[in-house]
Design an enzyme around this catalytic site. Structure first.
Site, PDB file in Angstrom:
ATOM      1  N   VAL A 145      36.648  38.168  37.454  1.00  0.00           N
ATOM      2  CA  VAL A 145      35.825  39.117  37.929  1.00  0.00           C
ATOM      3  C   VAL A 145      34.315  38.440  37.753  1.00  0.00           C
ATOM      4  O   VAL A 145      34.329  37.448  37.161  1.00  0.00           O
ATOM      5  CB  VAL A 145      35.891  40.350  37.294  1.00  0.00           C
ATOM      6  CG1 VAL A 145      36.893  41.229  37.577  1.00  0.00           C
ATOM      7  CG2 VAL A 145      35.506  40.325  35.448  1.00  0.00           C
ATOM      8  N   SER A 146      33.474  39.014  38.842  1.00  0.00           N
ATOM      9  CA  SER A 146      32.172  38.129  38.672  1.00  0.00           C
ATOM     10  C   SER A 146      31.180  38.295  37.688  1.00  0.00           C
ATOM     11  O   SER A 146      30.347  37.563  37.608  1.00  0.00           O
ATOM     12  CB  SER A 146      31.468  38.614  40.008  1.00  0.00           C
ATOM     13  OG  SER A 146      32.190  38.232  41.280  1.00  0.00           O
TER      14      SER A 146
END
Length: 191
Positions: free
Chosen positions: A9-10
């Protein structure tokens, strides 16, 4: 042969739960997880996974955007995986098949890698257009400065600096303000 999952995930605020669920549904032996932007070069969990890769292992991702940043990055990653005689599978991008049995795999990778890159570029373009529109309407002011005029730490750091009884290093340790931020704020105040 191991089934290896890779989840990314970012940011730490985002929830990787959906990716974990999808990968666990098909049974993983191990899952590597990262919480950082795909745009960064330093992805330690990805590197650890690639170093531990053995012949016959299969890396699973929910979609290619989780593991690659660009078309070039995809090709470099695939080359590395192929050299280890391993495979990469994407749950979303079912066309991906690194086996020698698929004569279209390199062609499809080129096309789909380009499509993924186009998708990222379009998102970036729409984001830029949205910001420009918000600026015109006076709704966007940019990122809030960390050390604004009412920030207690920076104001205390300036006060201590002006007193001249401490070194900059000591001031920064006490106030938890970076050296560069202190100097930047001092130059703003003195101008």
């Amino acid at each position: 042969m191991m089934k290896i999952g890779y989840v990314r995930v970012s940011s730490v605020d985002q929830n990787p739960g959906r990716q974990f669920q999808q990968l666990n549904e098909i049974g993983m032996d191990i899952i590597f997880e990262e919480k950082l932007s795909g745009a960064t070069q330093d992805r330690p969990e990805l590197q650890k996974m690639l170093e531990s890769l053995q012949q016959g292992d299969i890396i699973f991702v929910t979609d290619l955007t989780r593991i690659t940043r660009s078309t070039r990055d995809l090709f470099e990653l695939v080359d590395h995986i192929k050299r280890k005689n391993a495979n990469l599978k994407s749950l979303k991008d079912t066309w991906l098949d690194l086996s020698e049995e698929n004569p279209y795999s390199q062609f499809l990778m080129t096309v789909m890698g380009g499509v993924n890159q186009l998708e990222r570029d379009l998102i970036r373009m729409r984001q830029r257009e949205g910001i420009d529109l918000a600026k015109k309407e006076g709704k966007y002011r940019g990122r809030v400065k960390k050390y604004h005029d009412k920030h207690a730490g920076i104001n205390y750091a300036i006060k201590l600096y002006r007193e001249g009884k401490m070194t900059v290093k000591q001031i920064c340790e006490i106030t938890n303000v970076s050296r560069s931020a202190l100097y930047r704020k001092l130059s703003e105040v003195n101008n």
